[in-house]
Scaffold this active site. Structure first.
Site, PDB file in Angstrom:
ATOM      1  N   SER A 117       0.831  -1.196   0.000  1.00 49.84           N
ATOM      2  CA  SER A 117       0.000   0.000   0.000  1.00 49.84           C
ATOM      3  C   SER A 117       0.866   1.247   0.000  1.00 49.84           C
ATOM      4  CB  SER A 117      -0.858  -0.008   1.276  1.00 49.84           C
ATOM      5  OG  SER A 117      -1.400   1.266   1.514  1.00 49.84           O
ATOM      6  N   TYR A 141      -1.105   0.055  10.476  1.00 49.92           N
ATOM      7  CA  TYR A 141      -1.457  -0.571   9.193  1.00 49.92           C
ATOM      8  C   TYR A 141      -0.284  -0.450   8.210  1.00 49.92           C
ATOM      9  CZ  TYR A 141      -3.444  -1.150   4.545  1.00 49.92           C
ATOM     10  OH  TYR A 141      -3.663  -1.545   3.245  1.00 49.92           O
ATOM     11  N   LYS A 145       2.308  -3.357   6.520  1.00 48.46           N
ATOM     12  CA  LYS A 145       2.519  -3.563   5.074  1.00 48.46           C
ATOM     13  C   LYS A 145       4.013  -3.492   4.750  1.00 48.46           C
ATOM     14  CE  LYS A 145      -1.532  -4.455   3.594  1.00 48.46           C
ATOM     15  NZ  LYS A 145      -1.846  -5.694   2.890  1.00 48.46           N
TER      16      LYS A 145
HETATM   17  N1  LIG Z   1      -8.905  -0.896  -0.854  1.00 43.98           N
HETATM   18  C1  LIG Z   1      -7.829  -0.121  -0.916  1.00 43.98           C
HETATM   19  O1  LIG Z   1      -7.949   1.080  -1.216  1.00 43.98           O
HETATM   20  C2  LIG Z   1      -6.443  -0.679  -0.658  1.00 43.98           C
HETATM   21  C3  LIG Z   1      -5.325   0.177  -0.795  1.00 43.98           C
HETATM   22  C4  LIG Z   1      -4.050  -0.343  -0.565  1.00 43.98           C
HETATM   23  C5  LIG Z   1      -3.882  -1.684  -0.230  1.00 43.98           C
HETATM   24  N2  LIG Z   1      -4.975  -2.479  -0.091  1.00 43.98           N
HETATM   25  C6  LIG Z   1      -4.756  -3.887   0.266  1.00 43.98           C
HETATM   26  O2  LIG Z   1      -5.442  -4.712  -0.668  1.00 43.98           O
HETATM   27  C7  LIG Z   1      -5.865  -5.928  -0.042  1.00 43.98           C
HETATM   28  C8  LIG Z   1      -7.336  -6.184  -0.336  1.00 43.98           C
HETATM   29  O3  LIG Z   1      -8.089  -5.072   0.115  1.00 43.98           O
HETATM   30  P1  LIG Z   1      -9.642  -4.915  -0.183  1.00 43.98           P
HETATM   31  O4  LIG Z   1      -9.913  -3.466  -0.285  1.00 43.98           O
HETATM   32  O5  LIG Z   1     -10.050  -5.818  -1.291  1.00 43.98           O
HETATM   33  O6  LIG Z   1     -10.229  -5.419   1.205  1.00 43.98           O
HETATM   34  P2  LIG Z   1     -11.410  -6.466   1.520  1.00 43.98           P
HETATM   35  O7  LIG Z   1     -11.631  -6.397   3.002  1.00 43.98           O
HETATM   36  O8  LIG Z   1     -12.564  -6.246   0.619  1.00 43.98           O
HETATM   37  O9  LIG Z   1     -10.725  -7.839   1.140  1.00 43.98           O
HETATM   38  C9  LIG Z   1      -9.931  -8.603   2.014  1.00 43.98           C
HETATM   39  C10 LIG Z   1     -10.352 -10.053   1.843  1.00 43.98           C
HETATM   40  O10 LIG Z   1      -9.501 -10.867   2.638  1.00 43.98           O
HETATM   41  C11 LIG Z   1     -10.316 -11.758   3.410  1.00 43.98           C
HETATM   42  N3  LIG Z   1      -9.514 -12.038   4.610  1.00 43.98           N
HETATM   43  C12 LIG Z   1      -9.143 -11.168   5.578  1.00 43.98           C
HETATM   44  N4  LIG Z   1      -8.344 -11.793   6.482  1.00 43.98           N
HETATM   45  C13 LIG Z   1      -8.232 -13.092   6.058  1.00 43.98           C
HETATM   46  C14 LIG Z   1      -7.534 -14.238   6.546  1.00 43.98           C
HETATM   47  N5  LIG Z   1      -6.773 -14.189   7.646  1.00 43.98           N
HETATM   48  N6  LIG Z   1      -7.628 -15.382   5.850  1.00 43.98           N
HETATM   49  C15 LIG Z   1      -8.378 -15.464   4.714  1.00 43.98           C
HETATM   50  N7  LIG Z   1      -9.048 -14.417   4.213  1.00 43.98           N
HETATM   51  C16 LIG Z   1      -8.974 -13.237   4.870  1.00 43.98           C
HETATM   52  C17 LIG Z   1     -11.618 -11.027   3.648  1.00 43.98           C
HETATM   53  O11 LIG Z   1     -12.703 -11.884   3.917  1.00 43.98           O
HETATM   54  C18 LIG Z   1     -11.779 -10.305   2.305  1.00 43.98           C
HETATM   55  O12 LIG Z   1     -12.438 -11.123   1.364  1.00 43.98           O
HETATM   56  C19 LIG Z   1      -5.507  -5.785   1.430  1.00 43.98           C
HETATM   57  O13 LIG Z   1      -4.278  -6.450   1.638  1.00 43.98           O
HETATM   58  C20 LIG Z   1      -5.341  -4.287   1.608  1.00 43.98           C
HETATM   59  O14 LIG Z   1      -4.461  -3.978   2.663  1.00 43.98           O
HETATM   60  C21 LIG Z   1      -6.242  -2.011  -0.292  1.00 43.98           C
END
Ligand SMILES: NC(=O)c1ccc[n+]([C@@H]2O[C@H](COP(=O)([O-])OP(=O)(O)OC[C@H]3O[C@@H](n4cnc5c(N)ncnc54)[C@H](O)[C@@H]3O)[C@@H](O)[C@H]2O)c1
Length: 329
Positions: A117, A141, A145
């Site tokens: 991120s 957070y 990362k």
């Molecule tokens: N959304 C953003 O703007 C953004 C920005 C930078 C980084 N990220 C990173 O992208 C990734 C996905 O984010 P997102 O926005 O799709 O979030 P999200 O919460 O929609 O997706 C995360 C998924 O992981 C699953 N999950 C969580 N912990 C788990 C575990 N221990 N075992 C199995 N499954 C698990 C959840 O059920 C969910 O389906 C994350 O790593 C997040 O840190 C997101």
């Protein structure tokens, strides 16, 4: 080869799964459904329900499905919650990742992509953030990362894995309404939420050293982001034992005021934003250099901010039909 996508039922993960399947890749998803939605996944994708840090389950899935590459998206991702519950964030995002990497190494997986991120950079005082900009995260957070990146690279180097860390900037939009982000943690759904309740959008601070005084960010359409994963996944295959750390953004700054204006145009809700005090920890400007991804893999984002807002609005209205009713009234 088969790709395991952890967190593949999540907002971004489901887009990645779809992009991989559409490109002819074999995909299996492991998700504990803590925030994920099974219905987001195409029927051809096997969903294994469970934790991405359950070693016995991982061993079964990695060998049972002949997995040779992993895309690890499963994580805790709320900045505010990470300040209140740092131990949970370190356990899930760092300790859990260590277990996954042990299983990956034991199973002889070749390629590993990690969802990082822009939060790893903290609040850098630069016009454009390159991958060489120092990483100084300002909340747990972002720390998890960054620590995750260290773990991934160290494991890659020691065990001959090809690795990539993708530093996402501000993700928005949806490939289809049912794939939209259902959380209200990012700016686009936060503004939709206010408008749906008949409240004016909020801008936190308009006295920053930016052209219109509001914070400037780099927004990327989630479909572009998913396609970037595909490009990186395919690129990794050609770099046995290699490592790639890349920003994934558009390299273009959009201010909160500009974004709010686009949201007003798209939704027909014309409420003027109210300006509230600055929030601690908000960088005035966070815009990616998109040069490395373009140079290394010839990949560039294609979709505009307007397309992000339009597609996100369709998704929002699917889950909040009252938003459209209010728009028409
Ligand atoms: N959304 C953003 O703007 C953004 C920005 C930078 C980084 N990220 C990173 O992208 C990734 C996905 O984010 P997102 O926005 O799709 O979030 P999200 O919460 O929609 O997706 C995360 C998924 O992981 C699953 N999950 C969580 N912990 C788990 C575990 N221990 N075992 C199995 N499954 C698990 C959840 O059920 C969910 O389906 C994350 O790593 C997040 O840190 C997101």
């Amino acid at each position: 080869m088969t790709w395991l996508i952890t967190g593949g039922a999540g907002y971004i993960g489901a887009h990645v799964a779809r992009a991989m399947v559409a490109a002819g890749e074999e995909v299996v998803v492991l998700d504990d459904r803590s925030t994920g939605v099974a219905a987001r996944l195409p029927e051809s994708v096997t969903l294994v329900e469970g934790s991405a840090s359950d070693r016995a389950l991982l061993d079964r899935v990695l060998t049972g499905h002949g997995v040779s590459g992993v895309i690890h998206l499963a994580a805790k991702k709320q900045v505010g919650e990470s300040v209140e519950k740092p131990l949970l964030y370190y356990r899930e995002n760092v300790a859990g990742l260590a277990v996954l990497l042990e299983a990956v190494v034991a199973a002889g997986v070749r390629d590993f992509l990690f969802s990082s991120s822009a939060a790893v950079y903290g609040v850098p005082d630069v016009d454009v953030i390159t991958e060489e900009t120092p990483c100084l995260p300002i909340n747990p957070y972002g720390e998890t990362k960054l620590a995750g990146e260290w773990l991934v690279r160290a494991a890659g180097k020691a065990h001959g894995l090809s690795t990539a860390c993708l530093r996402y900037f501000n993700v928005a939009g949806a490939a289809a309404p049912e794939l939209s982000d259902t959380g209200v943690f990012n700016i686009v759904p936060m503004v939709f939420d206010r408008l749906t309740r008949g409240e004016a959008p909020r801008i936190f601070g308009d006295d920053y050293p930016t052209p219109d005084g509001t914070c400037v960010r780099d927004y990327i359409h989630v479909t572009d982001l998913a396609e970037a994963h595909l490009a990186v996944a395919r690129g990794l295959r050609e770099r046995a034992g290699g490592d790639l750390t890349v920003n994934v953004g558009r390299g273009e700054g959009v201010s909160v005021r500009e974004l709010t204006a686009v949201i007003g145009e798209v939704t027909g809700h014309r409420a003027d934003p109210v300006v509230e005090p600055r929030r601690p920890g908000d960088a005035p400007r966070a815009v990616a250099s998109a040069a490395r991804l373009s140079k290394e893999l010839d990949w560039t984002a294609r979709r505009s901010v307007r397309e992000m807002v339009e597609s996100a609005w369709e998704g929002w209205c699917l889950h909040h039909p009252e938003a459209r009713a209010r728009q028409r009234s």
